[in-house]
Each structure stands twice: as structure tokens, then as C-alpha cells.
Design an enzyme around this catalytic site. Sequence first.
Site, PDB file in Angstrom:
ATOM      1  N   VAL C  77       0.854  -1.173   0.000  1.00 41.61           N
ATOM      2  CA  VAL C  77       0.000   0.000   0.000  1.00 41.61           C
ATOM      3  C   VAL C  77       0.900   1.237   0.000  1.00 41.61           C
ATOM      4  O   VAL C  77       1.806   1.343   0.833  1.00 41.61           O
ATOM      5  CB  VAL C  77      -0.883  -0.005   1.271  1.00 41.61           C
ATOM      6  CG1 VAL C  77      -1.768   1.228   1.320  1.00 41.61           C
ATOM      7  CG2 VAL C  77      -1.730  -1.275   1.327  1.00 41.61           C
ATOM      8  N   CYS C  78       0.660   2.162  -0.901  1.00 40.70           N
ATOM      9  CA  CYS C  78       1.487   3.372  -0.972  1.00 40.70           C
ATOM     10  C   CYS C  78       1.316   4.203   0.291  1.00 40.70           C
ATOM     11  O   CYS C  78       0.196   4.567   0.670  1.00 40.70           O
ATOM     12  CB  CYS C  78       1.100   4.218  -2.168  1.00 40.70           C
ATOM     13  SG  CYS C  78       1.841   5.863  -2.120  1.00 40.70           S
TER      14      CYS C  78
END
Lengths: 100, 128, 130
Positions: C77-78
Site C-alpha cells: 500500500v502506498c
Amino acid sequence: MLHIVNKSPFEKNSLEQAISNSKDGSAILLIEDAVYAAKSSSSVAEMVKGALGQKTVHVLGPDFNARGFADEDVLEGVTIVDYSGFVDLVENNGTVQSWV
Amino acid sequence: MEDEMMEGGVVKKFMYVNRKAPYGTIYALESLEVVLIAAAFEQDVSLIFMDDGVFQIKKGQKTDGVDMKNFSPTYRALEMYDIEKLYVCKESLEARGMSEDDLIVDVEVLERAALQDLMDEQDVVFSF
Amino acid sequence: MKFGILINEGPYQHQSSDSAYQFAKASIEKGHTIFRVFFYHDGVNNATNLTAPPTDDRNVTLRWTELAQEHDVDLVVCIAAALRRGILDESEAKRQNKANFNLADGFRISGLGQLIEAGIQCDRVVVFGD
């Protein structure tokens, strides 16, 4: 190259852009709301037919069926694939561009 | 320099496709954030602006009235990160009544055939 | 082949996470490797463990968690996109001085460099978005 389109051609120009910006020999895969472009009759059928000479056009069957269309409703020349066929298209056509 | 990069590892052609207008959605801003990070990886990076993406690099953006960050100056900074391959779709630009003079950065305006060639030679295409 | 996947949209609102999941599942069944699934933009919302969909509907987040656990798929997940949208793991919650965290099992939070690395490492990258 594989061009994936997921937008309804009646709402967005993504399919038109994918067709006109892809080189001959490319594959175009219609998924999600783009599957409406694979109907045998509609105002965009001519555009899709026009692409068929130089490019291959494929529609994701599960998305097509989910939206109320049977396999026999597909435009002649458009190939129906399942997710396994989707994977094969990715494997066999080099770089993938999604026209999101 | 280029030889060093080759020896250091794989250099792939990455293209970032920008087809969405700024502010109405966050795609343009977050796409630019990816490009800035990508610069550190010494890959062969190209940016293409087409469809409403050409509005991302329109001159004269003033965002005070909407309380959002004006990120358009960042496109001008890309050069410092050695990202210099910026392309614009001619048809998209003209359809929106714009010309190169309206753009905040120097770009190469491409006709359809050149655009097809550019896309076709890429290894990785990111679209947001 | 080694595939990378980018997901730009959240669950339920848009089909992109469903399409990506079906693609990933079919790829694994055919013997390919999913090197990494990177969640960006609203795609980070796929990683919250606070969703409670109706029991007769699919559980998008849980499906990803199970895929990760069964097939060792790296779900990233960024961090910048996640912090904007309220997706936090324990250490980020501490760092940001937040009382809670909600990152689902099987996901990890990391930087955008992980996306570029996937582009470098993978034979193909497929983007699923709006």
C-alpha cells in the site's frame, strides 16, 4: 502490445483512443463497462468492426455475461475470453497499456 | 554515464500516460508524485499528456480560491530530475483550443503515428 | 511469467479491485507469479480491516489477505496515498500520533519506489483503475 479498455464507449472516448493510438497487430481487450462495445449491434459497432482488420479485439466473457449479454450477442470477429484467456493475452502481447 | 547505468542494472522504458484533468480528481497530482520517485531509479522515463491530461500543464493555474495546492510548477522541475521526455498529443491539444504556447513546460507535440510508435516501444506503461 | 499489478480504485465503488483479483487468481492457477500488487490512489482503501460487507457479498479485503497468505503475494500500500486516506499500520499510527490503526493482514505499507521496482522486476505490469 495489449490495450485494455474498461470504459463504456457511450460515455468515454477510451476505446476510440485505444483503437486510434495502437499499432496494427495490437490486441484490444474490453473489460468492465467497455464490454458494451462488443455488442453485435450499436452505434459503436462500426468503429469496432473497423479495428478488426488490423487488430484483434477480445471481450471478457464474465463481464459481458454479468451485464445481461449472452455469448451469441457478441459482434462477429470479436473473441470472447475468460480470465484465463485474459492472462494469456497479457503473456503473449508484450507491454500492456490500460486506458483507464 | 549511460554505460554505467546499463552496467548498474536493467534500464527499461517507462511511460506515464496522463489523460485526466487536474483538481477535479487527484489522479494528476498523485501521478506526478510517482514520476518524481521514478526519477531516482535511473530508468528511461517518458510522460505523455493526452485527452484532458493536457490541462495538467496549462499555464496560469491559480488555486487560491479552491484552497488546493497548485502543483503545476512541479512539471517545470522535472528537468532537474533528468526527466525531459514530455510529449503531448496534437489532436487532444487542438481539440481543446490550445497550443504549445499555453503550456507551462517545453514539450514535443506528437501526431498520431509518432504517438503510436512511442507507445509501442515502451516496456512498462503506467496510467492513473 | 512474473506479473505486477497496480490497483488505483477502492473496493465496491469500482470493479477494478475485483478485476485485478480475478486476474491474479487466474494467473496463479496458470503457473504465473504475482510478484507484487501495489495499491495506489483510492486503491489503498482495499487494505482497511474495518470493512464489514453484508454476508451475502464478497469480502474484497479478506480475499486479498487470503490470496497473499496462500500464494505469498506481496500486497503493498502506498504510504503517501494511505496516510492521506486514513489507512495506517501500527508504526505509522504511532508516528502520526493517531489512536488507531487499520491495516489488514497480509498488506504492508511502503513507498512508491516499490511500484517502480515492480515495473523493473516484472515481465508485465497490468493497471486496473477507473
